[in-house]
Enzyme design. Structure first.
Site, mmCIF file in Angstrom:
data_model
loop_
_atom_site.group_PDB
_atom_site.id
_atom_site.type_symbol
_atom_site.label_atom_id
_atom_site.label_comp_id
_atom_site.label_asym_id
_atom_site.label_seq_id
_atom_site.Cartn_x
_atom_site.Cartn_y
_atom_site.Cartn_z
ATOM 1 N N HIS A 50 0.835 -1.204 0.000
ATOM 2 C CA HIS A 50 0.000 0.000 0.000
ATOM 3 C C HIS A 50 0.873 1.258 0.000
ATOM 4 O O HIS A 50 0.559 2.244 -0.673
ATOM 5 C CB HIS A 50 -0.900 0.031 1.238
ATOM 6 C CG HIS A 50 -1.825 -1.139 1.368
ATOM 7 N ND1 HIS A 50 -1.621 -2.148 2.270
ATOM 8 C CD2 HIS A 50 -2.972 -1.464 0.706
ATOM 9 C CE1 HIS A 50 -2.590 -3.042 2.185
ATOM 10 N NE2 HIS A 50 -3.419 -2.662 1.227
ATOM 11 N N GLN A 74 -17.848 -6.945 -1.113
ATOM 12 C CA GLN A 74 -16.917 -7.793 -1.861
ATOM 13 C C GLN A 74 -16.569 -9.084 -1.126
ATOM 14 O O GLN A 74 -15.770 -9.882 -1.612
ATOM 15 C CB GLN A 74 -15.659 -7.028 -2.255
ATOM 16 C CG GLN A 74 -14.719 -6.683 -1.127
ATOM 17 C CD GLN A 74 -13.629 -5.742 -1.593
ATOM 18 O OE1 GLN A 74 -13.883 -4.582 -1.912
ATOM 19 N NE2 GLN A 74 -12.396 -6.228 -1.681
ATOM 20 N N ASP A 163 -3.051 -7.714 -7.430
ATOM 21 C CA ASP A 163 -4.411 -8.180 -7.714
ATOM 22 C C ASP A 163 -4.670 -7.903 -9.203
ATOM 23 O O ASP A 163 -5.410 -6.991 -9.563
ATOM 24 C CB ASP A 163 -5.407 -7.460 -6.804
ATOM 25 C CG ASP A 163 -5.097 -7.742 -5.349
ATOM 26 O OD1 ASP A 163 -5.320 -8.873 -4.898
ATOM 27 O OD2 ASP A 163 -4.580 -6.839 -4.656
HETATM 28 P P1 AMP Z 1 -6.484 -3.979 -0.272
HETATM 29 O O1 AMP Z 1 -6.340 -3.081 0.917
HETATM 30 O O2 AMP Z 1 -5.992 -5.373 -0.034
HETATM 31 O O3 AMP Z 1 -7.842 -3.911 -0.904
HETATM 32 O O4 AMP Z 1 -5.485 -3.416 -1.357
HETATM 33 C C1 AMP Z 1 -5.510 -2.059 -1.728
HETATM 34 C C2 AMP Z 1 -4.624 -1.874 -2.917
HETATM 35 O O5 AMP Z 1 -3.292 -2.241 -2.590
HETATM 36 C C3 AMP Z 1 -5.043 -2.742 -4.109
HETATM 37 O O6 AMP Z 1 -4.923 -1.955 -5.293
HETATM 38 C C4 AMP Z 1 -4.029 -3.857 -4.077
HETATM 39 O O7 AMP Z 1 -3.782 -4.446 -5.339
HETATM 40 C C5 AMP Z 1 -2.798 -3.104 -3.583
HETATM 41 N N1 AMP Z 1 -1.810 -4.032 -3.028
HETATM 42 C C6 AMP Z 1 -2.019 -4.984 -2.086
HETATM 43 N N2 AMP Z 1 -0.901 -5.694 -1.866
HETATM 44 C C7 AMP Z 1 0.053 -5.185 -2.701
HETATM 45 C C8 AMP Z 1 1.425 -5.493 -2.961
HETATM 46 N N3 AMP Z 1 2.063 -6.462 -2.319
HETATM 47 N N4 AMP Z 1 2.073 -4.755 -3.891
HETATM 48 C C9 AMP Z 1 1.440 -3.755 -4.557
HETATM 49 N N5 AMP Z 1 0.148 -3.415 -4.354
HETATM 50 C C10 AMP Z 1 -0.536 -4.117 -3.450
#
Ligand code: AMP
Length: 291
Positions: A50, A74, A163
């Protein structure tokens, strides 16, 4: 600008909005600088993945807004929404440290007004893979992103390549609904052993954590074999078998066209190897380019 929020004193360089009027006022004041707005939607439990998104948004020169919202739509009924990790003070500290200008923390009642009857219906890249494994998941993701985009009205929104399917689904939705923003994909941030960072990793037992990097290793080895000219299906089968032998339950390990997520038999310039495999109850997602 000080919003009606006690936490503001703890985060002197970042505004915090919880209500729509506060969010709209804060976005309007940030937009006055003239450089537009950038946006990073998250569900909190923030880690270095993040951080990379927020830093890229800030580095682009426009003020960055980040949202923290654990989106019930979701999660399907078999998934435990209440177990999703939440740590608001730590998340706010991460956002401020990364140079975020405004954190938006809406509540469920705001995002899903009483009587709500509207969601986004998707086909194309939302079909198959995570779409099959988690019915309704992308409908929830797309619906909440459309609502978040509608309030922040960013010029650019940043999503992780981690993702991959989600990134393509959101890009497709923005194109199809003619939304006036650009979707920017950011490379996956990994632990030193290759495991893609994820808020789910904290739930791995020490034994599972030791096995987890094998998923990325298999993806990289398979990508290399394909580049060297190996026949696709036997190489994919070999990777699935290796993962199973290492202790994973393999949901899918596939070669797809990057933007459409359609399975392909031969690598093309946008090809992506995508995989989801389970260790115990934890589903690990990863993907790599096949160059
Ligand atoms: P989430 O909080 O899991 O919904 O993720 C929020 C954003 O962070 C989404 O766009 C994810 O794809 C991105 N994200 C999560 N993990 C990673 C990672 N390891 N590297 C890059 N982006 C990430």
């Amino acid at each position: 600008m000080l919003l009606s929020n006690a936490a503001c004193t703890k985060f002197p360089h970042m505004m915090i909005a919880r209500t729509l009027p506060d969010l709209r006022a804060a976005c309007a004041s940030l937009r006055e600088t003239g450089g537009g707005l950038t946006f990073v939607p998250t569900m909190g439990a923030l880690h270095d993945g993040h951080r990379a998104l927020v830093k890229a948004a800030v580095a682009s020169g426009a003020p960055a807004v980040a949202s923290i919202f654990v989106n019930p739509l979701q999660f399907n009924p078999t998934e435990d929404l209440s177990r999703y990790p939440r740590d608001e003070p730590a998340d706010l500290a991460v956002l401020e440290e990364c140079g975020c200008s405004l954190a938006w923390l809406p509540d469920v009642e705001t995002m899903y007004p009483a009587g709500e009857a509207t969601t986004i219906s998707l086909t194309g890249p939302a079909e198959r893979w995570e779409g099959d494994a988690r019915p309704g998941h992308f409908r929830g993701v797309a619906t909440v992103c459309a609502k978040l985009f509608g309030q922040v009205r960013p010029d650019r929104a940043y999503f992780g390549e981690k993702d991959w399917q989600q990134l393509q689904v959101i890009g497709r939705m923005v194109a199809d609904l003619l939304l006036p923003l650009e979707i920017v994909g950011i490379e996956t941030v990994r632990e030193t052993d290759g495991l893609a960072m994820s808020s789910r990793n904290r739930f791995l037992s020490p034994a599972e954590r030791a096995i987890a990097p094998v998923l990325n290793r298999m993806l990289k080895e398979t990508a290399r074999s394909l580049v060297e000219g190996a026949v696709t299906e036997p190489v994919l089968d070999n990777a699935r078998r290796n993962l199973t032998e290492a202790g994973f339950g393999v949901d899918y390990f596939a070669l797809v066209d990057g933007p459409t997520l359609a399975p392909i038999a031969f690598a093309n310039p946008t090809a992506r190897l995508i995989a989801t495999a389970r260790l115990g109850a934890i589903r690990l997602l990863d993907n790599v380019a096949v160059l």
